[in-house]
Design a protein around this motif. Structure first.
Motif, mmCIF file in Angstrom:
data_model
loop_
_atom_site.group_PDB
_atom_site.id
_atom_site.type_symbol
_atom_site.label_atom_id
_atom_site.label_comp_id
_atom_site.label_asym_id
_atom_site.label_seq_id
_atom_site.Cartn_x
_atom_site.Cartn_y
_atom_site.Cartn_z
ATOM 1 N N HIS A 483 14.353 -15.486 25.418
ATOM 2 C CA HIS A 483 13.497 -15.745 24.264
ATOM 3 C C HIS A 483 14.228 -15.757 22.913
ATOM 4 O O HIS A 483 14.082 -16.682 22.117
ATOM 5 C CB HIS A 483 12.401 -14.674 24.255
ATOM 6 C CG HIS A 483 11.321 -14.891 23.267
ATOM 7 N ND1 HIS A 483 10.214 -15.644 23.541
ATOM 8 C CD2 HIS A 483 11.185 -14.462 21.987
ATOM 9 C CE1 HIS A 483 9.427 -15.662 22.475
ATOM 10 N NE2 HIS A 483 10.000 -14.951 21.516
ATOM 11 N N HIS A 487 15.150 -18.630 20.055
ATOM 12 C CA HIS A 487 14.818 -18.603 18.618
ATOM 13 C C HIS A 487 16.028 -19.047 17.796
ATOM 14 O O HIS A 487 15.925 -19.900 16.919
ATOM 15 C CB HIS A 487 14.422 -17.180 18.189
ATOM 16 C CG HIS A 487 12.953 -16.879 18.302
ATOM 17 N ND1 HIS A 487 11.990 -17.667 17.718
ATOM 18 C CD2 HIS A 487 12.281 -15.854 18.893
ATOM 19 C CE1 HIS A 487 10.783 -17.143 17.957
ATOM 20 N NE2 HIS A 487 10.940 -16.042 18.680
ATOM 21 N N ASP A 508 11.431 -10.427 16.051
ATOM 22 C CA ASP A 508 10.032 -10.780 16.273
ATOM 23 C C ASP A 508 9.284 -9.635 16.900
ATOM 24 O O ASP A 508 9.782 -8.501 16.930
ATOM 25 C CB ASP A 508 9.930 -12.075 17.097
ATOM 26 C CG ASP A 508 10.433 -11.909 18.522
ATOM 27 O OD1 ASP A 508 10.879 -10.794 18.879
ATOM 28 O OD2 ASP A 508 10.368 -12.890 19.285
ATOM 29 N N THR A 510 7.856 -9.567 20.180
ATOM 30 C CA THR A 510 8.112 -9.305 21.580
ATOM 31 C C THR A 510 8.771 -10.489 22.274
ATOM 32 O O THR A 510 8.534 -11.645 21.941
ATOM 33 C CB THR A 510 6.793 -8.945 22.309
ATOM 34 O OG1 THR A 510 7.074 -8.717 23.687
ATOM 35 C CG2 THR A 510 5.772 -10.068 22.223
ATOM 36 N N ASP A 736 7.017 -18.171 17.458
ATOM 37 C CA ASP A 736 7.206 -18.687 18.814
ATOM 38 C C ASP A 736 6.876 -20.175 18.962
ATOM 39 O O ASP A 736 7.210 -20.782 19.971
ATOM 40 C CB ASP A 736 6.398 -17.854 19.815
ATOM 41 C CG ASP A 736 7.080 -16.517 20.100
ATOM 42 O OD1 ASP A 736 8.094 -16.225 19.413
ATOM 43 O OD2 ASP A 736 6.616 -15.772 20.980
HETATM 44 FE FE FE Z 1 9.401 -14.670 19.495
#
Ligand code: FE
Ligand code: ZN
Length: 756
Positions: A483, A487, A508, A510, A736
């Motif tokens: 994740h 980003h 962020d 999570t 996200d």
């Molecule tokens: Fe995120």
């Protein structure tokens, strides 16, 4: 006499580019032709040298507002003794990659006609031309021709047909062309019966709005719920009906002047507001403006201008000059866009429905953007932007990246162009999950992508719905992308610097980490091509109750404060933490339903709890927004310690300082400010240490936490002073909503899968 051929790539189809070229060539007495090609527009011109030079300059400088030129290649050519300039029909050859055009706000020429009593389209809510109007929201298939749009139900009358076929006309090949005689109209549905005729229904809707009613209005990509923003009773009743407790409502103002009286608009913000995409622009509200219930505890308002002819007609018919215009749904459901569904779902929420006959092919929400301290940034990418190309990723194979489960959007890479879909939403809702699957099918079929040949990228989270869907597609190959690396890669994808080694910072709420814990405060070193190594992170804390901790700041606080040296009683003033805190403490102490985390989002929640936000949050990011709002009014004095030891950023001194200062009676707003400044300083220090160690000069930051303007401003100042270059997101959201672009880049280019 000389000649040249020009290849223009970018958003140049379906935006009035060929008629524009035709007019320009005719103006300069040039002969030749223009045609749509596979990846853009091709032009051949011949004539006098000076005329050619002017033509080329004006081609670049005066193109239609909705067009976006990414590349323009000019090659010399031989004059072929043509005598006139023509628009050539394009034979559809091979594949489509020129891109589907986003929906565009109504243009000035159409607006002029809309209010010209002698025009045949005067007062017609579906007026449009090649420079404006719906695109993505009416397209059912490619190539972009009327029979493949939701306008196929209406046959052109003679006048419209003549305009449609006249290459000198502004409506030449305007697929959604219509007029009151041959096109769709609007009707108003009320409990007392229906009002027919566009003019009568718009007039009645405006009256109802003035009287404080809530009216559902069909727009471009879905239904809105509208009410008078200055009528507190209407606003609160809308909140009640929508089950939307505190999340700010967006506003639509009659015009730019009205918007200027509500919020502080820089010239950059104004150009964003008045652009063809016409997004909701977030801007600081003037302290004197009172709009009870619109955006409680929030220093910003989201403002947009009328973008459909219908909106302009409503204001002209006397609707209040500041309207709440929020998505037509109950809180957390996706926006309604099909008429039957809208009537069913919105009849209890609204007093009347203004229903247009033109069907909407797919749901497209309003986009949200802001001009921040690092320039313009899109925070929700949808109407006006989707599904435009945002990046060129050098790979021949198609890549589908499905994003994550929150604020989902997907990316499809076709022949090296990365198209990012509209915002789809949180996939925990069945309807969003359905929309997610539909969008995958939709984009894949429109771009003729065979998924069995594609690389399908998904989040590394094994339990994300998006992961399941990705794995269930019969894809050529699937790749999991972590994740936070995604980003960071999303920022780099915007500039295409695939080989540049950077310090990537992803903060962020999570994301699933390599070690199975919940990450969210991560520092990486690497490049998209070589992948990213995690070099540092927030000191580990706990998340009692898992995901529920994101709903209750005091629960997040328990997971951080458990790591501080001495236990503290926070049930008494000034903290007054509720019982939930003690229960969460117990979970941490006994290691029950408690997970390790390095989430900065939760650190902000913990700080918010310590400064008074001890209730449940009613929307994602609320506590952090509240904290930022407090801090904005605080004195910029002091910065609490947030030390970096080369590997971890230690939040313990930071939170201890917040507790001590609050106990000693310092103003909460000042504490909030010193907390923000402390976080920024700690991050700047960490960036300097890591960049010196790894010999880097560029920092790329992404993640939902960087929607915090105060933090961003301090960071960009500090990093610039330290001689470091800062890269941030602009075309895709730092939240996200931008993850799928980063997934696509890493899946396409990263050599080492373990570092992607
Ligand atoms: Fe995120
Ligand atoms: Zn127009």
């Amino acid at each position: 006499m000389s000649a040249c051929s020009v290849r223009v790539r970018g958003v140049v189809q379906g935006v009035g580019f060929r008629p524009f070229v035709f007019r320009l060539a005719s103006l300069h007495s040039l002969a030749g032709w223009v045609a749509n090609s596979e990846d853009g527009v091709e032009i051949h011109v011949e004539g006098a040298d000076t005329a050619l030079a002017t033509f080329l300059r004006e081609l670049r400088d005066q193109h239609p507002p909705a067009a976006r030129i990414i590349a323009m290649d000019v090659l010399g050519g031989e004059p072929t003794e043509l005598h006139d300039f023509t628009i050539r029909e394009s034979a559809r050859s091979g594949h489509v990659s020129a891109g589907i055009v986003p929906d565009l706000a109504v243009c000035d020429a159409c607006l002029g006609e809309l209010f010209d009593s002698t025009d045949r389209r005067c007062g017609y809510p579906y007026i449009n031309c090649t420079n404006c109007g719906p695109r993505y929201s009416v397209i059912e298939g490619l190539p972009y021709d009327r029979p493949q749009t939701t306008m196929r139900h209406w046959t052109l009358d003679e006048v419209c047909a003549a305009e449609y076929h006249d290459s000198a006309n502004r409506r030449f090949h305007a697929q959604p062309i219509a007029c009151p005689a041959c096109g769709p109209g609007y009707a108003l549905v009320t409990p007392d019966g229906e009002v027919h005729g566009s003019a009568a229904s718009v007039a009645r809707a405006a009256e109802l709005l003035c009287a404080g009613a809530i009216v559902a209005v069909k727009g471009i990509g879905g239904y809105h719920l509208a009410c008078d923003a200055r009528n507190a009773q209407a606003v609160f009743s809308l909140r009640e009906r929508k089950f939307r407790k505190e999340r700010p409502f967006a506003l639509m103002t009659r015009n730019l002047e009205t918007a200027r009286r509500l919020v502080h608009l820089s010239s950059e913000a104004e150009s964003l507001l008045t652009s063809a995409a016409c997004p909701i622009v977030l801007a600081q509200i003037f302290p004197s403006v009172e709009l009870p219930g619109v955006a409680p505890d929030c220093g910003e308002l989201g403002v947009m201008l009328p973008y459909t002819p219908l909106h302009h007609l409503l204001f002209r018919a006397g609707a209040p000059d500041v309207l709440v215009l929020t998505s037509g749904n109950r809180s957390s459901e996706p926006i309604a866009y099909e008429d039957d569904d809208a009537k069913r779902r919105l009849s209890g929420l609204s007093d009347a429905l203004l229903v247009g006959e033109r069907p909407i092919a797919r749901r497209v929400d309003d986009s949200v953007a802001r001009v921040g301290s690092c320039g313009p940034v899109i925070l929700r990418r949808a109407r006006g932007y989707a599904p435009g190309a945002v990046a060129a990723i050098p790979i021949d194979r198609p890549v589908l990246a499905v994003g994550g489960d929150l604020k989902n959007a997907i990316t499809l890479v076709v022949r090296g162009q990365a198209f990012v879909s509209q915002h789809i939403g949180d996939l925990e809702h069945a309807q969003s999950l359905r929309a997610f699957r539909e969008t995958i099918d939709d984009l894949a079929s429109m771009y003729e992508v065979d998924l069995t040949e594609a690389i399908v990228a998904h989040d590394a989270h094994p339990e994300y719905a998006s992961t399941f869907v990705a794995q269930s597609l019969s894809a050529g190959e699937t790749r999991a992308v972590q994740h936070h690396r995604a980003h960071v890669a999303s920022v780099i994808a915007e500039s295409g610097a695939w080989d540049t080694r950077v310090l990537g910072i992803a903060f962020d709420g999570t994301g699933y980490g390599d070690d199975g814990t919940i990450w969210g405060g991560e520092l990486f070193v690497g490049s998209v091509r070589d992948g990213f190594d995690r070099v540092a992170h927030l000191r580990r804390a706990w998340l009692p109750g898992g995901d529920a901790a994101a709903k209750y700041p005091v629960q997040a606080a328990a997971g951080f404060l458990a790591e501080l040296d001495h236990a503290r009683d926070l049930s008494s003033p000034p903290f007054e933490f509720p019982r939930r805190y003690v229960d969460a403490e117990q979970l941490v102490r006994h290691g029950v339903r408690t997970f390790a985390t390095t989430s900065i989002g939760r650190l902000f929640d913990a700080a918010a709890a310590l400064l008074g936000f001890t209730r449940e949050v009613t929307f994602e990011g609320q506590a952090a927004m509240w904290l930022e709002h407090q801090a904005r009014h605080g004195a910029p004095v002091g910065a609490y310690p947030f030390p970096f030891d080369g590997r971890t950023l230690d939040y313990r001194p930071l939170l201890s300082a917040v507790i001590e200062e609050r106990r000693s009676g310092r103003c909460e707003r000042d504490i909030a400010r010193a907390f923000h400044r402390g976080v920024a300083r700690g991050v700047i220090e960490a960036a300097i240490v890591v960049c010196t160690r790894a010999r880097l000069d560029t920092v790329a930051i992404s993640g939902g936490v960087f929607q915090n303007e105060l933090l961003l401003r301090d960071l960009s100042e500090g990093l610039t002073t330290a001689g470091l270059r800062l890269w941030t997101n602009h075309d895709v959201p730092p939240n996200d909503g931008g993850v799928s672009l980063g997934q696509a880049a890493l899946a396409a280019l990263a050599g080492d899968n373990r570092r992607a």
